[in-house]
Design an enzyme around this catalytic site. Structure first.
Site, PDB file in Angstrom:
ATOM      1  N   SER A  39       0.809  -1.224   0.000  1.00 23.75           N
ATOM      2  CA  SER A  39       0.000   0.000   0.000  1.00 23.75           C
ATOM      3  C   SER A  39       0.842   1.276   0.000  1.00 23.75           C
ATOM      4  O   SER A  39       0.353   2.328  -0.396  1.00 23.75           O
ATOM      5  CB  SER A  39      -0.918   0.022   1.223  1.00 23.75           C
ATOM      6  OG  SER A  39      -0.152  -0.091   2.408  1.00 23.75           O
ATOM      7  N   ASP A 345      -3.752   7.820   8.305  1.00 24.93           N
ATOM      8  CA  ASP A 345      -4.828   6.987   8.841  1.00 24.93           C
ATOM      9  C   ASP A 345      -4.384   6.014   9.926  1.00 24.93           C
ATOM     10  O   ASP A 345      -5.125   5.106  10.275  1.00 24.93           O
ATOM     11  CB  ASP A 345      -5.509   6.213   7.693  1.00 24.93           C
ATOM     12  CG  ASP A 345      -4.543   5.259   6.994  1.00 24.93           C
ATOM     13  OD1 ASP A 345      -3.394   5.102   7.459  1.00 24.93           O
ATOM     14  OD2 ASP A 345      -4.933   4.659   5.971  1.00 24.93           O
ATOM     15  N   HIS A 348      -0.780   4.604   7.108  1.00 24.74           N
ATOM     16  CA  HIS A 348      -0.173   5.237   5.935  1.00 24.74           C
ATOM     17  C   HIS A 348       0.142   6.705   6.181  1.00 24.74           C
ATOM     18  O   HIS A 348      -0.545   7.372   6.952  1.00 24.74           O
ATOM     19  CB  HIS A 348      -1.118   5.091   4.745  1.00 24.74           C
ATOM     20  CG  HIS A 348      -1.533   3.670   4.529  1.00 24.74           C
ATOM     21  ND1 HIS A 348      -2.751   3.180   4.936  1.00 24.74           N
ATOM     22  CD2 HIS A 348      -0.857   2.626   3.989  1.00 24.74           C
ATOM     23  CE1 HIS A 348      -2.819   1.891   4.644  1.00 24.74           C
ATOM     24  NE2 HIS A 348      -1.687   1.527   4.082  1.00 24.74           N
TER      25      HIS A 348
END
Ligand code: NAG
Ligand code: NAG
Ligand code: NAG
Length: 380
Positions: A39, A345, A348
Protein backbone atom coordinates in the site's frame (compact mmCIF):
# COMPACT_ATOMS: atom_id res chain seq x y z
CA UNK A 1 31.79 5.42 -19.95
CA UNK A 2 31.35 5.88 -16.24
CA UNK A 3 33.91 3.20 -15.48
CA UNK A 4 36.44 4.99 -17.62
CA UNK A 5 35.86 8.28 -15.88
CA UNK A 6 36.13 6.60 -12.52
CA UNK A 7 39.35 4.90 -13.51
CA UNK A 8 40.96 8.02 -14.90
CA UNK A 9 39.99 10.17 -12.00
CA UNK A 10 40.92 7.64 -9.38
CA UNK A 11 44.51 8.34 -10.30
CA UNK A 12 43.94 11.85 -9.04
CA UNK A 13 41.77 11.59 -5.95
CA UNK A 14 38.86 9.36 -5.23
CA UNK A 15 37.06 11.84 -3.00
CA UNK A 16 36.88 14.58 -5.59
CA UNK A 17 35.95 12.01 -8.19
CA UNK A 18 32.62 10.88 -6.86
CA UNK A 19 31.45 14.49 -6.79
CA UNK A 20 32.83 15.11 -10.27
CA UNK A 21 31.25 12.01 -11.72
CA UNK A 22 27.87 12.87 -10.34
CA UNK A 23 27.93 16.33 -11.82
CA UNK A 24 29.60 15.51 -15.10
CA UNK A 25 27.63 12.41 -16.03
CA UNK A 26 24.31 12.99 -17.68
CA UNK A 27 21.11 12.24 -15.79
CA UNK A 28 19.63 8.83 -16.58
CA UNK A 29 16.97 8.91 -19.23
CA UNK A 30 14.44 6.52 -17.76
CA UNK A 31 11.83 5.52 -20.29
CA UNK A 32 9.52 3.88 -17.77
CA UNK A 33 9.03 2.88 -14.15
CA UNK A 34 7.92 -0.56 -13.04
CA UNK A 35 6.99 -0.69 -9.38
CA UNK A 36 6.45 -3.62 -7.02
CA UNK A 37 5.16 -3.25 -3.49
CA UNK A 38 2.34 -2.82 -1.01
CA UNK A 39 0.00 0.00 0.00
CA UNK A 40 2.94 2.37 0.41
CA UNK A 41 3.13 2.49 -3.39
CA UNK A 42 -0.23 1.15 -4.64
CA UNK A 43 -1.69 3.63 -7.13
CA UNK A 44 -4.98 1.83 -7.69
CA UNK A 45 -4.43 -1.93 -7.79
CA UNK A 46 -6.35 -3.00 -4.73
CA UNK A 47 -9.11 -0.46 -5.37
CA UNK A 48 -9.62 -1.87 -8.87
CA UNK A 49 -9.57 -5.48 -7.69
CA UNK A 50 -11.58 -5.35 -4.49
CA UNK A 51 -13.38 -2.58 -2.64
CA UNK A 52 -12.37 0.95 -3.70
CA UNK A 53 -10.61 3.09 -1.12
CA UNK A 54 -13.24 5.73 -0.17
CA UNK A 55 -13.17 9.49 0.45
CA UNK A 56 -11.63 11.34 2.20
CA UNK A 57 -8.66 9.38 0.83
CA UNK A 58 -7.34 11.38 -2.12
CA UNK A 59 -9.08 14.59 -1.07
CA UNK A 60 -5.95 16.72 -0.97
CA UNK A 61 -4.19 16.35 -4.28
CA UNK A 62 -6.50 14.37 -6.55
CA UNK A 63 -9.71 15.86 -5.05
CA UNK A 64 -11.27 12.39 -5.18
CA UNK A 65 -10.33 8.86 -4.17
CA UNK A 66 -7.38 7.85 -6.32
CA UNK A 67 -6.76 4.26 -5.27
CA UNK A 68 -4.03 5.47 -2.95
CA UNK A 69 -3.85 5.05 0.82
CA UNK A 70 -3.21 8.73 1.56
CA UNK A 71 -4.81 12.14 1.19
CA UNK A 72 -2.65 12.72 -1.87
CA UNK A 73 0.52 11.54 -3.54
CA UNK A 74 2.73 8.66 -2.46
CA UNK A 75 6.51 8.46 -2.65
CA UNK A 76 6.19 6.56 -5.96
CA UNK A 77 4.31 9.58 -7.38
CA UNK A 78 7.13 11.89 -6.32
CA UNK A 79 9.59 9.48 -7.94
CA UNK A 80 7.63 9.70 -11.19
CA UNK A 81 7.63 13.50 -10.98
CA UNK A 82 11.36 13.55 -10.29
CA UNK A 83 12.24 11.52 -13.38
CA UNK A 84 9.71 13.40 -15.53
CA UNK A 85 7.34 10.53 -16.11
CA UNK A 86 3.57 10.36 -15.59
CA UNK A 87 2.01 8.76 -12.51
CA UNK A 88 1.82 5.00 -12.87
CA UNK A 89 -1.32 3.15 -13.84
CA UNK A 90 -2.01 0.06 -11.79
CA UNK A 91 -1.55 -3.13 -13.79
CA UNK A 92 -4.79 -4.49 -12.36
CA UNK A 93 -6.86 -1.49 -13.38
CA UNK A 94 -8.96 -2.03 -16.50
CA UNK A 95 -10.12 1.55 -16.97
CA UNK A 96 -8.37 4.73 -18.06
CA UNK A 97 -4.90 3.25 -17.95
CA UNK A 98 -1.77 4.21 -19.86
CA UNK A 99 1.25 1.93 -19.82
CA UNK A 100 3.45 3.87 -22.23
CA UNK A 101 5.84 4.78 -19.40
CA UNK A 102 5.46 1.87 -17.04
CA UNK A 103 3.07 0.05 -14.78
CA UNK A 104 2.50 -0.48 -11.11
CA UNK A 105 2.18 -4.00 -9.73
CA UNK A 106 1.99 -2.96 -6.06
CA UNK A 107 -1.19 -3.68 -4.13
CA UNK A 108 -2.18 -2.70 -0.62
CA UNK A 109 -1.60 -5.59 1.76
CA UNK A 110 1.03 -7.33 -0.37
CA UNK A 111 3.75 -9.37 1.26
CA UNK A 112 7.06 -10.66 -0.06
CA UNK A 113 6.15 -14.22 0.93
CA UNK A 114 2.89 -15.77 -0.15
CA UNK A 115 0.50 -16.02 2.78
CA UNK A 116 -2.21 -18.61 3.27
CA UNK A 117 -4.90 -16.07 4.08
CA UNK A 118 -7.68 -14.37 2.26
CA UNK A 119 -7.79 -10.58 2.04
CA UNK A 120 -11.11 -10.69 3.91
CA UNK A 121 -9.40 -11.79 7.12
CA UNK A 122 -6.63 -9.29 7.79
CA UNK A 123 -6.35 -7.44 4.48
CA UNK A 124 -3.40 -9.44 3.15
CA UNK A 125 -3.35 -9.12 -0.63
CA UNK A 126 -3.29 -12.26 -2.76
CA UNK A 127 -0.78 -10.44 -5.01
CA UNK A 128 2.39 -11.28 -3.13
CA UNK A 129 5.71 -10.29 -4.70
CA UNK A 130 6.16 -13.57 -6.60
CA UNK A 131 2.73 -13.04 -8.19
CA UNK A 132 3.61 -9.43 -9.02
CA UNK A 133 6.69 -10.72 -10.86
CA UNK A 134 4.57 -13.24 -12.79
CA UNK A 135 2.21 -10.40 -13.66
CA UNK A 136 5.16 -8.33 -14.88
CA UNK A 137 6.29 -11.23 -17.05
CA UNK A 138 2.88 -11.53 -18.56
CA UNK A 139 2.67 -7.76 -19.01
CA UNK A 140 6.00 -7.71 -20.83
CA UNK A 141 5.20 -10.64 -23.09
CA UNK A 142 1.73 -9.44 -23.98
CA UNK A 143 2.59 -5.80 -24.53
CA UNK A 144 5.52 -6.79 -26.76
CA UNK A 145 3.13 -8.93 -28.79
CA UNK A 146 0.51 -6.19 -28.98
CA UNK A 147 3.15 -3.64 -29.95
CA UNK A 148 4.31 -5.84 -32.81
CA UNK A 149 0.77 -6.44 -34.01
CA UNK A 150 -0.32 -2.80 -33.73
CA UNK A 151 -1.09 -1.19 -37.07
CA UNK A 152 -1.18 2.46 -36.07
CA UNK A 153 0.78 4.85 -33.89
CA UNK A 154 -2.40 5.39 -31.91
CA UNK A 155 -2.61 1.69 -31.06
CA UNK A 156 0.97 1.77 -29.88
CA UNK A 157 0.63 5.00 -27.93
CA UNK A 158 -0.47 3.43 -24.66
CA UNK A 159 1.92 0.51 -24.80
CA UNK A 160 5.51 0.42 -23.62
CA UNK A 161 8.14 0.40 -26.36
CA UNK A 162 9.63 -3.12 -26.07
CA UNK A 163 13.27 -1.93 -26.16
CA UNK A 164 12.59 0.34 -23.22
CA UNK A 165 12.19 -2.40 -20.61
CA UNK A 166 15.97 -2.41 -20.27
CA UNK A 167 16.01 1.39 -19.82
CA UNK A 168 13.38 1.42 -17.11
CA UNK A 169 13.66 2.15 -13.43
CA UNK A 170 12.56 -0.83 -11.32
CA UNK A 171 11.37 0.18 -7.85
CA UNK A 172 10.55 -1.99 -4.85
CA UNK A 173 8.84 -1.09 -1.58
CA UNK A 174 7.69 -4.21 0.22
CA UNK A 175 8.26 -6.11 3.46
CA UNK A 176 6.17 -4.17 5.96
CA UNK A 177 3.30 -6.65 5.76
CA UNK A 178 5.61 -9.63 6.19
CA UNK A 179 6.48 -8.02 9.51
CA UNK A 180 2.87 -7.40 10.50
CA UNK A 181 1.89 -10.97 9.65
CA UNK A 182 4.89 -12.07 11.70
CA UNK A 183 3.83 -9.99 14.72
CA UNK A 184 0.41 -11.61 14.50
CA UNK A 185 1.46 -15.22 14.00
CA UNK A 186 5.06 -15.78 15.03
CA UNK A 187 7.38 -15.37 17.98
CA UNK A 188 10.30 -12.97 17.62
CA UNK A 189 12.69 -15.93 17.40
CA UNK A 190 10.63 -17.39 14.59
CA UNK A 191 10.64 -14.07 12.81
CA UNK A 192 14.41 -13.76 13.10
CA UNK A 193 14.74 -17.26 11.69
CA UNK A 194 12.40 -16.45 8.78
CA UNK A 195 14.17 -13.25 7.76
CA UNK A 196 16.83 -14.73 5.45
CA UNK A 197 14.08 -16.45 3.45
CA UNK A 198 12.00 -13.26 3.26
CA UNK A 199 14.96 -11.20 2.09
CA UNK A 200 16.01 -13.93 -0.38
CA UNK A 201 12.58 -13.90 -1.95
CA UNK A 202 12.94 -10.16 -2.53
CA UNK A 203 16.37 -10.79 -4.04
CA UNK A 204 14.85 -13.46 -6.32
CA UNK A 205 12.35 -10.92 -7.60
CA UNK A 206 15.21 -8.57 -8.50
CA UNK A 207 17.06 -11.42 -10.24
CA UNK A 208 13.97 -12.29 -12.21
CA UNK A 209 13.69 -8.75 -13.53
CA UNK A 210 17.41 -8.71 -14.29
CA UNK A 211 17.06 -11.88 -16.34
CA UNK A 212 14.37 -10.10 -18.36
CA UNK A 213 16.64 -7.16 -19.08
CA UNK A 214 16.10 -4.81 -16.13
CA UNK A 215 19.27 -3.02 -15.02
CA UNK A 216 18.36 -0.20 -12.64
CA UNK A 217 16.86 -1.07 -9.28
CA UNK A 218 15.77 1.30 -6.52
CA UNK A 219 14.93 -0.66 -3.38
CA UNK A 220 13.26 0.90 -0.35
CA UNK A 221 13.83 -0.69 3.01
CA UNK A 222 10.97 -0.98 5.46
CA UNK A 223 9.57 1.85 7.61
CA UNK A 224 9.62 2.12 11.42
CA UNK A 225 6.54 -0.05 11.85
CA UNK A 226 6.55 0.56 15.62
CA UNK A 227 5.78 4.23 14.99
CA UNK A 228 2.50 3.54 13.22
CA UNK A 229 -0.21 5.01 15.42
CA UNK A 230 -2.26 1.86 14.85
CA UNK A 231 0.40 -0.08 16.73
CA UNK A 232 0.09 2.34 19.65
CA UNK A 233 -3.71 2.30 19.97
CA UNK A 234 -5.06 0.58 23.06
CA UNK A 235 -1.61 0.59 24.66
CA UNK A 236 -2.10 2.14 28.06
CA UNK A 237 0.46 2.24 30.86
CA UNK A 238 3.09 0.37 28.91
CA UNK A 239 5.99 -1.02 30.96
CA UNK A 240 9.27 0.93 31.03
CA UNK A 241 11.32 0.26 27.91
CA UNK A 242 8.31 -0.70 25.83
CA UNK A 243 8.54 2.55 23.89
CA UNK A 244 11.67 4.01 22.33
CA UNK A 245 12.80 7.62 22.57
CA UNK A 246 10.39 8.72 19.85
CA UNK A 247 7.46 7.03 21.61
CA UNK A 248 7.30 4.10 19.15
CA UNK A 249 7.04 0.38 19.95
CA UNK A 250 10.68 -0.48 20.45
CA UNK A 251 10.76 -4.18 19.67
CA UNK A 252 8.73 -3.70 16.49
CA UNK A 253 11.18 -1.09 15.27
CA UNK A 254 14.05 -3.41 16.17
CA UNK A 255 12.45 -6.08 13.99
CA UNK A 256 12.19 -3.59 11.13
CA UNK A 257 15.87 -2.75 11.58
CA UNK A 258 16.70 -6.47 11.62
CA UNK A 259 14.93 -6.87 8.26
CA UNK A 260 16.66 -3.77 6.91
CA UNK A 261 20.16 -4.91 7.89
CA UNK A 262 19.61 -8.24 6.19
CA UNK A 263 18.16 -6.54 3.14
CA UNK A 264 21.15 -4.25 2.88
CA UNK A 265 23.60 -7.15 3.10
CA UNK A 266 21.60 -9.03 0.49
CA UNK A 267 21.65 -6.02 -1.85
CA UNK A 268 25.43 -5.82 -1.52
CA UNK A 269 25.63 -9.50 -2.46
CA UNK A 270 23.21 -8.98 -5.34
CA UNK A 271 25.59 -6.43 -6.84
CA UNK A 272 28.19 -9.16 -7.27
CA UNK A 273 25.63 -11.68 -8.53
CA UNK A 274 24.22 -9.27 -11.13
CA UNK A 275 27.29 -7.72 -12.76
CA UNK A 276 25.41 -5.23 -14.92
CA UNK A 277 22.86 -4.09 -12.36
CA UNK A 278 22.86 -0.70 -10.67
CA UNK A 279 21.11 -1.32 -7.37
CA UNK A 280 20.35 1.45 -4.90
CA UNK A 281 19.37 0.61 -1.33
CA UNK A 282 17.20 3.35 0.12
CA UNK A 283 17.03 3.88 3.86
CA UNK A 284 13.40 5.00 4.07
CA UNK A 285 13.44 3.91 7.71
CA UNK A 286 16.07 6.49 8.64
CA UNK A 287 14.31 9.24 6.72
CA UNK A 288 10.93 8.52 8.31
CA UNK A 289 12.36 7.99 11.77
CA UNK A 290 14.24 11.27 11.40
CA UNK A 291 11.02 13.04 10.52
CA UNK A 292 9.09 11.43 13.37
CA UNK A 293 11.79 12.24 15.92
CA UNK A 294 11.99 15.82 14.79
CA UNK A 295 8.41 16.46 13.68
CA UNK A 296 7.94 19.76 15.42
CA UNK A 297 11.07 21.37 14.04
CA UNK A 298 10.11 20.15 10.59
CA UNK A 299 6.75 21.89 10.89
CA UNK A 300 4.57 18.84 11.54
CA UNK A 301 2.01 17.94 14.20
CA UNK A 302 2.30 15.03 16.64
CA UNK A 303 3.63 12.13 14.52
CA UNK A 304 1.87 9.51 16.62
CA UNK A 305 -1.60 11.01 16.12
CA UNK A 306 -3.78 10.22 13.14
CA UNK A 307 -5.20 12.83 10.78
CA UNK A 308 -8.01 10.78 9.31
CA UNK A 309 -10.28 8.52 11.34
CA UNK A 310 -11.87 8.85 14.73
CA UNK A 311 -9.94 7.73 17.75
CA UNK A 312 -11.17 8.73 21.19
CA UNK A 313 -10.44 6.66 24.25
CA UNK A 314 -10.74 3.11 22.94
CA UNK A 315 -13.19 3.76 20.13
CA UNK A 316 -11.56 3.62 16.75
CA UNK A 317 -13.35 4.32 13.50
CA UNK A 318 -11.19 3.90 10.46
CA UNK A 319 -10.62 6.76 8.02
CA UNK A 320 -13.52 6.95 5.54
CA UNK A 321 -15.69 4.53 7.52
CA UNK A 322 -18.90 5.02 9.40
CA UNK A 323 -19.06 3.63 12.92
CA UNK A 324 -20.87 4.34 16.10
CA UNK A 325 -20.07 5.54 19.57
CA UNK A 326 -22.58 5.51 22.42
CA UNK A 327 -25.32 4.73 19.90
CA UNK A 328 -24.47 7.68 17.65
CA UNK A 329 -23.14 7.48 14.08
CA UNK A 330 -19.59 8.71 13.81
CA UNK A 331 -17.63 9.15 10.57
CA UNK A 332 -13.88 8.65 10.37
CA UNK A 333 -13.21 12.09 8.91
CA UNK A 334 -10.03 13.98 8.03
CA UNK A 335 -8.37 16.48 10.34
CA UNK A 336 -8.33 20.23 9.77
CA UNK A 337 -4.80 20.45 8.49
CA UNK A 338 -3.55 17.35 6.65
CA UNK A 339 -0.60 19.38 5.37
CA UNK A 340 0.88 19.23 8.89
CA UNK A 341 0.11 15.54 9.41
CA UNK A 342 2.61 12.72 9.35
CA UNK A 343 0.24 9.79 9.74
CA UNK A 344 -2.83 9.96 7.57
CA UNK A 345 -4.83 6.99 8.84
CA UNK A 346 -2.70 5.28 11.47
CA UNK A 347 -0.84 3.08 8.98
CA UNK A 348 -0.17 5.24 5.93
CA UNK A 349 1.60 8.56 5.67
CA UNK A 350 -0.08 11.80 4.70
CA UNK A 351 1.01 13.41 1.44
CA UNK A 352 2.98 16.13 3.21
CA UNK A 353 5.06 13.48 4.98
CA UNK A 354 5.49 11.47 1.78
CA UNK A 355 6.70 14.65 0.10
CA UNK A 356 9.17 15.35 2.91
CA UNK A 357 10.51 11.79 2.74
CA UNK A 358 10.74 11.89 -1.06
CA UNK A 359 12.68 15.16 -0.91
CA UNK A 360 15.13 13.60 1.50
CA UNK A 361 15.66 10.23 -0.22
CA UNK A 362 15.61 11.14 -3.91
CA UNK A 363 18.69 13.35 -3.75
CA UNK A 364 20.78 10.50 -2.39
CA UNK A 365 21.17 11.55 1.22
CA UNK A 366 19.65 8.28 2.53
CA UNK A 367 20.83 5.89 -0.16
CA UNK A 368 23.63 3.42 -0.69
CA UNK A 369 25.42 4.36 -2.87
CA UNK A 370 24.75 8.03 -2.04
CA UNK A 371 23.53 8.86 -5.53
CA UNK A 372 20.42 10.81 -6.47
CA UNK A 373 17.71 8.88 -8.29
CA UNK A 374 18.47 10.89 -11.42
CA UNK A 375 21.83 9.09 -11.56
CA UNK A 376 20.82 5.71 -10.15
CA UNK A 377 21.32 3.95 -13.51
CA UNK A 378 25.11 4.09 -13.17
CA UNK A 379 26.78 1.18 -11.48
CA UNK A 380 29.33 2.12 -8.86
C1 NAG B 1 1.16 -22.04 3.16
O1 NAG B 1 0.74 -23.37 3.00
C2 NAG B 1 1.65 -24.19 2.30
C3 NAG B 1 1.01 -25.54 2.07
O2 NAG B 1 0.39 -26.00 3.25
C4 NAG B 1 2.96 -24.26 3.08
O3 NAG B 1 3.90 -25.04 2.38
C5 NAG B 1 3.51 -22.85 3.25
O4 NAG B 1 4.68 -22.88 4.03
C6 NAG B 1 2.47 -21.95 3.92
N1 NAG B 1 2.98 -20.61 3.90
C7 NAG B 1 2.90 -19.80 4.97
C8 NAG B 1 3.49 -18.43 4.79
O5 NAG B 1 2.37 -20.10 5.99
C1 NAG C 1 -13.06 9.50 27.10
O1 NAG C 1 -12.62 9.22 28.39
C2 NAG C 1 -12.65 10.36 29.27
C3 NAG C 1 -12.01 9.95 30.61
O2 NAG C 1 -12.48 8.71 31.03
C4 NAG C 1 -14.10 10.84 29.44
O3 NAG C 1 -14.16 11.97 30.27
C5 NAG C 1 -14.64 11.19 28.06
O4 NAG C 1 -16.00 11.55 28.14
C6 NAG C 1 -14.49 10.01 27.09
N1 NAG C 1 -14.88 10.44 25.74
C7 NAG C 1 -15.85 9.87 25.04
C8 NAG C 1 -16.18 10.50 23.71
O5 NAG C 1 -16.46 8.89 25.40
C1 NAG D 1 18.69 16.49 0.15
O1 NAG D 1 17.55 17.28 0.39
C2 NAG D 1 17.29 17.52 1.76
C3 NAG D 1 15.95 18.24 1.84
O2 NAG D 1 15.90 19.36 1.07
C4 NAG D 1 18.44 18.31 2.36
O3 NAG D 1 18.20 18.54 3.72
C5 NAG D 1 19.71 17.50 2.17
O4 NAG D 1 20.83 18.25 2.63
C6 NAG D 1 19.93 17.16 0.70
N1 NAG D 1 21.07 16.28 0.58
C7 NAG D 1 21.92 16.32 -0.46
C8 NAG D 1 23.02 15.31 -0.44
O5 NAG D 1 21.80 17.11 -1.37
Amino acid sequence: MLLRILFMCSLVSSVVVSVDVKESVEACNFAAIYNFGDSNSDTGGISASFVPIPAPYGQGFFHKPSGRDSDGRLIIDFIAEKVNLPYLSAYLNSLGTDYRHGANFATGGSTIRKQNETIFQYGISPFSLDIQIIQFDQFKTRTEQLYKEAKTALERSKLPVPEEFSKALYTFDIGQNDLSVGFRKMSFDEMHAAMPDIVNQLASAVKNIYERGGRTFWIHNTSPVGCMPVNLFYKHNTPPGYLDKAGCVKDQNEMALFFNNQLKDRVIKLRTELPEAAITYVDVYAAKYGLISNAKNEGFDDPLKICCGYHVNDTHIWCGNLGSENGKDVFGAACEKPSAAISWDGVHYAEAANHWVANHILNGSFTDPPTPISHSCYRH
